[in-house]
Design an enzyme around this catalytic site. Sequence first.
Site, PDB file in Angstrom:
ATOM      1  CE  LYS A  76      -0.501  12.939   8.021  1.00 36.17           C
ATOM      2  NZ  LYS A  76      -1.482  13.991   8.392  1.00 36.17           N
ATOM      3  CB  SER A 151      -3.349  14.872   5.025  1.00 36.63           C
ATOM      4  OG  SER A 151      -3.054  15.094   6.395  1.00 36.63           O
ATOM      5  CB  SER A 175      -5.414  15.480   8.498  1.00 39.56           C
ATOM      6  OG  SER A 175      -5.437  16.210   7.301  1.00 39.56           O
TER       7      SER A 175
HETATM    8  N1  GLN Z   1      -7.834  18.673   4.436  1.00 40.27           N
HETATM    9  C1  GLN Z   1      -7.380  19.836   5.159  1.00 40.27           C
HETATM   10  C2  GLN Z   1      -6.303  20.528   4.357  1.00 40.27           C
HETATM   11  O1  GLN Z   1      -6.057  20.114   3.290  1.00 40.27           O
HETATM   12  C3  GLN Z   1      -6.885  19.436   6.500  1.00 40.27           C
HETATM   13  C4  GLN Z   1      -5.523  18.887   6.477  1.00 40.27           C
HETATM   14  C5  GLN Z   1      -5.024  18.442   7.804  1.00 40.27           C
HETATM   15  O2  GLN Z   1      -5.779  18.367   8.773  1.00 40.27           O
HETATM   16  N2  GLN Z   1      -3.720  18.199   7.875  1.00 40.27           N
HETATM   17  O3  GLN Z   1      -5.700  21.453   4.793  1.00 40.27           O
END
Ligand code: GLN
Length: 481
Positions: A76, A151, A175
């Site tokens: 990532k 994400s 994420s």
């Molecule tokens: N979707 C969640 C957010 O937007 C989690 C993001 C993540 O785990 N990096 O914060």
Amino acid sequence: MPATARGIASAVRSGDVSAVDVVAAALRRVEAGDAAIGSFLRTYADTALERAGRVDAAVAEGRDPGPLAGVPVGLKDVLTTEGIETTCGSRILEGWQPPYDATVVQRLRDAGAVDVGKTNCDEFAMGSSNENSAYRPVANPHDRSRVPGGSSGGSAAAVAAGFVPVALGSDTGGSIRQPASLCGTVGMKPTYGRVSRYGLVAFASSLDQIGPFALDVADAALVYDVIAGHDPMDATSIPHPVEPVTGGLDRGLDGLTLGVVEELSSGAGFEAEVLDRFRAALAEAERAGARVVDVSLPSTAYALSAYYLIAPAECSSNLARFDGVRYGLRVGADDVEAMNRATRAAGFGPEVKRRVMLGTYALSAGYYDAYYGQAQRVRTLVIDDFAAAYERADVLVSPTSPTVAFALGERTQDPIAMYLSDVCTIPSNLAGHPAISIWCGDGAAGLPVGLHLMAPALAEPLLFQAAAGFEAVLGTKAAAV
Ligand code: GLN
């Protein structure tokens, strides 16, 4: 050529297959198929092939090439790679070449793995659909009109498309697990502090963890065993020795008590097909000898709200470092303050700006106690709820996400609908506990549904055992391409 990481590693270790051939084949798959998916922001073929050559040389010279010998990996783009552009999916870091490798990257390479590229993601890991990437959205390999989740959408899609057998993501609120669920892969978030965050560009430091994606539990376990462990470079890293998880995967579900979390497996937002697959998985588990009980985590009703105060608060502070002086983009202006403002206005996308503003507000003197302080108290209540639930169950279960993969564009104008995608995964981040998503079948339109398993802090061996036990009765979803 074997498709799993463990198959590749064993074939490379025995000299049956060369790491260079394996890595070249992965790069060809990306080259041929990724234009339609968008899972990689960049690959680095020369560096990867050179590293693969060193793995083959070790095999030829009789040296141990490591447990992940020749396994192609996607990283990532929030993980630093020395001399290789790392953008966090943001314009503000376009062209930035970090001066050091993340500890997880180093550990993978020491184990013989070969990272081939950086995967697409929501900007600074903020999002649930990958549509907040400043570069391009990612298509779900199982239905290209749908999101892969986020994400870590690029990592999930790269594995689901069969480009690479494993990838790393980061999980602050879901994420890793939510995109794994939407793409039909395995995705695992370790206990907070179990995997070093050194070289992970921080989003919300008290919640962030790095973890693996794979097509099955055994491959995720193999990667977990390599990346877990103490690191003096991360002050939040846990000094306890790591109990490897790969040895205990065949212990099965027999005798385990599974706690179905009422608040995370019912309600208006849950699609019928998700709940159907979830209940069918539980019935299979009972046939395999597990006992199923109902448990309640009442404070999780406030977990999402608490998360959306704590995470933006920490992000507003962490992202202050992107000021046009030290990293990436600089938009020139007459004085420093104007330069800071112009750089941040041009370099950050709308969701990042929203979070920075929310977080700054939540931390401001007059509101600190009403928002940030209150959210931290909710966090303690969530931890207490988990402790009570683990008195009655070994492992807690829920769907990973209330819905299957939604259409690209469907939720971009509705941040709350987007945030609700993580309602089941956020409590584990607030508590710092490990959790995993595995495939538990497809819904009506052939889209994957994820099963979410949660365990107490440092109970990764139990978590992986339960996940492997479920997988033995549920099977795995094959790569799409
Ligand atoms: N979707 C969640 C957010 O937007 C989690 C993001 C993540 O785990 N990096 O914060």
